[in-house]
Design an enzyme around this catalytic site. Structure first.
Site: not given
Length: 554
Positions: A199, A256
């Site tokens: 993330d 990401e």
């Protein structure tokens, strides 16, 4: 290119809070996931990605982690997790988890110790600065809106939080921080998980000196992405991360990668020296940032996705997706969630799913689940949405106009409970769920679609079967055709044994597909979302609204 298990995989993403509740508290949990593994297996997916299960105060639904090596009690226990991991492996599937290491919760022991004193041994585990002229250290705006700095009265300094104030950023320049993160990552990999979705990883490097952003408009706080997104020097940090963790295990990693351009793709997801197995790029999602009633630019959509296909051809791998827990429902944005819901959901799936890369399906996407329109901002949970509402209304935007933005682009559109059946609470729970359910669950649900061979669900099953059966859909080259057509997205996949054509009309009006080099015949049509008339050696066909066809030649 080398073979790898994750290249042949199909990934199913679970947002645990909204997937399946097993104990009647209105919140999805690990045991609920266990009860639905057979559903995922039957669909045809081989990898499950689960959003954060870690212990968290839930300021940002689990992306604010209090303890990386414990499970949030609402979801279950570590014993429950171990059982889930065993079940997934017993079904010959794999599990990847979210890895959130740009920031922690402000309730994490590291931060509690860091903020306890300027002289704390962990003070520089986070980013602390003195104010400037009675104000924040610089004019950076948080990604969630408002200042990116929070004043701490105890020590009279500010800490940096690129996201919510309860998500202080870790100081990745500190070697002790990095080593602690590596130890935690390896602890999970030693437990036997099969990889991570990483993330917000493009934000771990901040511009040296933390200078003010240019501010010609005289804003209180300025969007600060250029100074903390894919900043100079980030590759040094990522290379060390990979060397100390990922490269030691036969795993799948997905970065990401917000802010990464196609020309940089090889550095991030190249087979030779790339950091990750693949990355999520968000360039095509920028096309969603349009006026509420404006249609999507299909030519730009094709160009962006093709740039990424071309940039990694022969050197790396793409992650293919249209939805996730941070985005609205694709059929409501790209397609038509009214008259042509079924057709447009299938057309969109055909277009993205059969490109070169690993396809991801977000829970409910395989049903064509749609955006939701709750009347009040109080009906929503997302911290970013609430901040948006406060900011917009404070500047004079009407409730009605702000809600139109929420209804189209809000993250909670994809976080409503999974629609399992037409029973109470959509079969998600026996109690009122933590967030409202889309009212269309009575007819749009998994049980109904499994019993309907023409459903979106069965179309996804067919796409997965095609990909499993024909290598051309995995390793074949990609070639865009009709790049300037404003209605049709069409491309070819080719290998030594097969050529495939994927053609879809992504509009609500008929579109003429014409290509003299591709004679189209019924006997080569392997999948379509609308019943077609018998045809032979056609060089042009009229595609109905949101019609998709897949042809395959030996």
């Amino acid at each position: 290119m080398k073979k790898a298990w994750w290249k042949e995989a199909v990934v199913y993403q679970i947002y645990p809070r909204s997937f399946k509740d097993s104990n009647g508290d209105g919140i999805g949990d690990i045991q609920g996931i266990r009860t639905k593994l057979s559903y995922i297996k039957e669909l045809g997916a081989d990898v499950i990605w689960i959003c954060p299960l870690y212990d968290s105060p839930n300021a940002d639904n689990g992306y604010d982690i209090r303890d990386y090596q414990n499970i949030l009690s609402e979801f279950g226990t570590m014993e429950d997790f171990d059982e889930l991991l065993g079940d997934i492996h017993d079904l010959d599937m794999k599990l990847i988890m979210d890895l959130v290491v740009n920031h922690t919760s402000d309730e994490h022991p590291w931060f509690i110790e860091s903020r306890s004193s300027i002289h704390s041994e962990k003070r520089d585990w986070y980013i602390w600065k003195d104010g400037k002229n009675g104000k924040t250290p610089n004019n950076w705006e948080s990604i969630f809106g408002g200042p990116a700095w929070e004043y701490d009265q105890k020590t009279s300094q500010y800490y940096l939080h690129l996201f919510d104030k309860k998500q202080p950023d870790l100081n990745w320049e500190n070697e002790k921080v990095r080593n602690a993160v590596y130890d935690m990552i390896n602890w999970w990999l030693d437990k036997g998980i099969d990889g991570f979705r990483v993330d917000a990883i493009t934000h771990i490097k901040k511009k040296e000196g933390f200078p003010d952003m240019p501010n010609p408009k005289g804003l209180d706080y300025v969007p600060s992405f250029p100074y903390h997104m894919n900043a100079d020097g980030i590759m040094d940090l990522l290379t060390e991360l990979k060397e100390n963790t990922f490269s030691r295990y036969p795993i799948m990693t997905v970065g990401e990668a917000n802010g990464v351009a196609a020309k940089e793709a090889a550095d991030w997801a190249g087979e030779k020296n790339g950091i990750f197995s693949m990355i999520f790029q968000f360039e095509h999602l920028g096309l969603w940032d349009v006026e509420i009633n404006e249609s999507i630019d299909i030519v730009a959509f094709k160009r962006i996705l093709t740039d990424w296909q071309d940039s990694l051809e022969g050197i790396g791998w793409n992650a293919l997706f249209m939805e996730n827990h941070d985005q609205p429902r694709s059929v409501s944005v790209w397609g038509d969630d009214g008259v042509y819901l079924k057709e447009s959901a299938k057309a969109l799936s055909a277009v993205y799913f059969l490109m070169k890369g690993t396809p991801f399906i977000y829970q409910g996407q395989e049903l064509g689940m749609t955006n939701v329109a709750f009347p009040s901002i109080e009906d929503y949970d997302d911290v970013a949405l609430k901040r948006l509402y406060e900011t917009k209304t404070a500047k004079g935007t009407s409730h009605e106009d702000v809600m139109k933005i929420v209804w189209k682009k809000g993250r909670d559109n994809s976080r409503t409970p999974m629609q399992w059946n037409a029973g109470p609470y959509a079969g998600f729970s026996e109690a009122k769920p933590w967030i409202g359910i889309n009212e269309n669950y009575k007819w749009l649900n998994a049980e109904a679609q499994k019993n309907d061979k023409t459903s979106v669900y069965h179309f996804y099953k067919s796409l997965i079967k095609l990909r499993q059966t024909y290598d051309v859909f995995i390793n074949g080259t990609y070639e865009l055709i009709l790049p300037e057509d404003q209605q049709i997205f069409a491309y070819l996949r080719k290998n030594e044994s097969h050529t495939a054509l994927i053609a879809a009309n992504l509009t609500g009006t008929p579109a003429l597909f014409r290509h003299s080099g591709l004679p189209l015949s019924s006997d080569a049509l392997v999948l379509s979302n609308i019943e077609t008339e018998p045809h032979k050696h056609m060089t042009s066909v009229l595609l109905k609204p949101y019609e998709a066809r897949i042809y395959l030649w030996c």
